[in-house]
Design an enzyme around this catalytic site. Structure first.
Site, mmCIF file in Angstrom:
data_model
loop_
_atom_site.group_PDB
_atom_site.id
_atom_site.type_symbol
_atom_site.label_atom_id
_atom_site.label_comp_id
_atom_site.label_asym_id
_atom_site.label_seq_id
_atom_site.Cartn_x
_atom_site.Cartn_y
_atom_site.Cartn_z
ATOM 1 N N PRO A 220 0.824 -1.213 0.000
ATOM 2 C CG PRO A 220 0.060 -0.980 2.196
ATOM 3 C CD PRO A 220 0.811 -1.912 1.294
ATOM 4 N NE ARG B 103 -3.964 6.143 -5.081
ATOM 5 C CZ ARG B 103 -3.570 6.994 -6.015
ATOM 6 N NH1 ARG B 103 -3.789 8.276 -5.863
ATOM 7 N NH2 ARG B 103 -2.966 6.559 -7.110
ATOM 8 N NE ARG C 246 -2.817 11.881 -7.581
ATOM 9 C CZ ARG C 246 -4.126 11.758 -7.422
ATOM 10 N NH1 ARG C 246 -4.803 12.659 -6.735
ATOM 11 N NH2 ARG C 246 -4.761 10.741 -7.940
ATOM 12 C CB CYS D 119 3.257 31.055 -16.153
ATOM 13 S SG CYS D 119 3.541 32.527 -15.203
ATOM 14 C CE1 TYR E 125 2.485 7.516 -6.000
ATOM 15 C CE2 TYR E 125 0.288 7.267 -5.059
ATOM 16 C CZ TYR E 125 1.491 6.722 -5.469
ATOM 17 O OH TYR E 125 1.702 5.379 -5.335
HETATM 18 C C1 LIG Z 1 2.857 2.473 -7.215
HETATM 19 C C2 LIG Z 1 3.060 1.074 -6.756
HETATM 20 C C3 LIG Z 1 2.506 0.663 -5.545
HETATM 21 C C4 LIG Z 1 1.641 1.539 -4.688
HETATM 22 O O1 LIG Z 1 0.473 1.897 -5.308
HETATM 23 P P1 LIG Z 1 -0.636 2.692 -4.470
HETATM 24 O O2 LIG Z 1 -1.705 2.914 -5.465
HETATM 25 O O3 LIG Z 1 -0.001 3.961 -4.025
HETATM 26 O O4 LIG Z 1 -1.026 1.827 -3.342
HETATM 27 C C5 LIG Z 1 2.780 -0.623 -5.121
HETATM 28 N N1 LIG Z 1 3.540 -1.460 -5.861
HETATM 29 C C6 LIG Z 1 4.078 -1.084 -7.028
HETATM 30 C C7 LIG Z 1 4.917 -2.031 -7.768
HETATM 31 C C8 LIG Z 1 3.852 0.189 -7.519
HETATM 32 O O5 LIG Z 1 4.376 0.531 -8.696
#
Ligand SMILES: *Cc1c(COP(=O)(O)O)cnc(C)c1O
Length: 432
Positions: free
Chosen positions: A292, A294, A331, A362, A391
């Site tokens: 995890p 995000r 984002r 800008c 992010y």
């Molecule tokens: C980006 C990524 C994650 C995390 O993804 P989330 O959406 O932030 O939970 C986990 N494993 C890999 C390989 C990733 O590229």
């Protein structure tokens, strides 16, 4: 009322995060300011870990995907929570090492790791290097041979989970720059190759099906596909997979429109699939990793801005400009991501206006969001944008030579800076 349960309105009518007044924080540290609730980060780590304990007898490791938010302090927090981590570059790896993180609990990802990064991973003893392609496999084996070591690897697999029935899945299909495809036999061949290399220790497999996924179907489908592959490897190659890394991508609540399921449901459903498959097929249960990013960082964070100009374009829209924007949160300009915003110093009042919150860069596309419901606001007000812990800082730039904001952690009602605001001189650090 709020997208995250660590936000509240205090006696002064101000927004509080983890019980700390955000208007006070804006005054104390200036804006733009990222504020993250350390207690919430720790709580969510424990929710994932407890689910691993409860549904899979603790036979796994929860790895925080640190590309979501990376700095020394977050690695210290992860170390103290006994978490693993993901890194995707030498820079993230180096930061983790400098913070004292035990990188035997790190997974190193990336579709194009440089020679320097691969050597660094071996040098520092990264626990699992997730090999993406044959070129990388050959290169890593050569470096490991030169060092006289055996590199612990996982292979990144595209599980090819039916993208038509699960069109939210983005990176698990054949047309992806990441990993080996299952359907074409590429993944099977890659396993055979990896087993033949003398200086590689194939510990297992990895897959990651996408991000901001709000239910469990995609994960259980991927787990099933991966278990079938594990079975095929056992019957055809007599290879027993030790580790199965199922990636991250657990969705969060950015606005009222998002309805993520509780985090521990993922392990519950996935563990059921894996346990059932292993029992039915007489296969040893693999050690599970989940990643995890995000879901741990995003809900814990908010961004505070000060309102500057307000531009009312009759019958069209009202622009409220803030002192940050795409530099601290790209984002919106990248994916039109939706956020919830409020006026922190009027947090208890109803949201009676709809405005476009604009950044100060800008670029006309430099917006925080369009048509956002918010309290009536005027210059000097503090706007809080919610769920910006992931992010945002990690994607921030110095476009227009704006200084990156500070990051403050709140914990137990106290606040402290964990990343300083850049100074004007910092902007010229590398200029000759
Ligand atoms: C980006 C990524 C994650 C995390 O993804 P989330 O959406 O932030 O939970 C986990 N494993 C890999 C390989 C990733 O590229």
């Amino acid at each position: 009322m709020f997208v995250s349960d660590n936000l509240s309105v205090n006696k002064q009518g101000n927004l509080a995060i983890g019980g700390v007044d955000t208007v006070m924080l804006a005054k104390k540290y200036g804006t733009p300011l990222y504020v993250m609730d350390e207690d919430r980060i720790r709580r969510d780590c424990r929710i994932f870990q407890k689910s691993m304990e409860k549904y899979y007898d603790g036979q796994g490791l929860v790895c925080y995907a640190s590309k979501a938010f990376s700095c020394k302090e977050i690695y210290r927090v992860m170390q103290s929570e006994n978490m693993g981590i993901d890194v995707v570059s030498g820079g993230e790896l180096y930061t983790a090492i400098k913070a004292g993180f035990d990188v035997s609990k790190a997974c190193f990802h990336g579709n194009n790791k440089t020679n320097e990064e691969l050597q660094m991973a071996l040098e520092y003893g990264v626990g699992r290097i997730v090999v993406d392609n044959i070129y990388e496999m050959e290169t890593l084996n050569r470096f490991a041979a030169e060092k006289g070591v055996s590199a612990p690897i996982l292979l990144r697999i595209k599980p090819g989970v039916d993208a038509h029935t699960h069109n939210f899945i983005r990176t698990g299909q054949i047309d992806s720059k990441f990993g080996f495809a299952l359907e074409t036999g590429e993944a099977f061949d890659a396993v055979k190759k990896a087993l033949a290399y003398e200086n590689l220790e194939l510990r297992g497999l990895h897959c990651h099906i996408g991000s901001q996924i709000l239910d469990t179907q995609g994960f259980t489908a991927a787990a099933e596909v991966m278990m079938e592959f594990i079975k095929q490897l056992k019957t055809e190659l007599d290879y027993e997979t030790q580790d199965l890394n199922l990636g991250g991508g657990f969705g969060i609540c950015y606005t009222e429109a998002d309805d993520p399921i509780p985090y521990d449901e993922y392990m519950k459903d996935v563990a059921q699939v894996i346990n059932g498959f292993c029992e039915a097929n007489q296969i040893k249960r693999p050690f599970i990793l989940i990643e995890p990013g995000r879901s741990i960082a995003a809900p814990a964070g908010i961004t505070l801005y000060t309102v500057g100009s307000k531009k009312i374009i009759p019958n069209i829209r009202t622009y409220v400009s803030v002192d940050g924007g795409m530099c601290d949160n790209p984002r919106y300009i990248l994916y039109q991501s939706a956020y919830d915003a409020l006026v922190a110093n009027k947090a208890g009042e109803p949201k009676t206006e709809r405005v476009t919150i604009a950044g100060k860069c800008c670029e006309s596309g430099d917006l925080v969001g369009e048509n956002m419901p918010i309290q009536p606001c005027e210059p000097g007000d503090i706007i809080a944008v919610c769920a910006t812990g992931a992010y945002n800082y990690s994607m921030a730039s110095n476009y227009n030579r704006l200084q990156k904001p500070a990051v403050v952690f709140v914990s137990g009602g106290t606040d402290r800076v964990v990343i300083q605001r850049e100074t004007l001189d910092d902007l010229m650090r590398n200029d000759i």
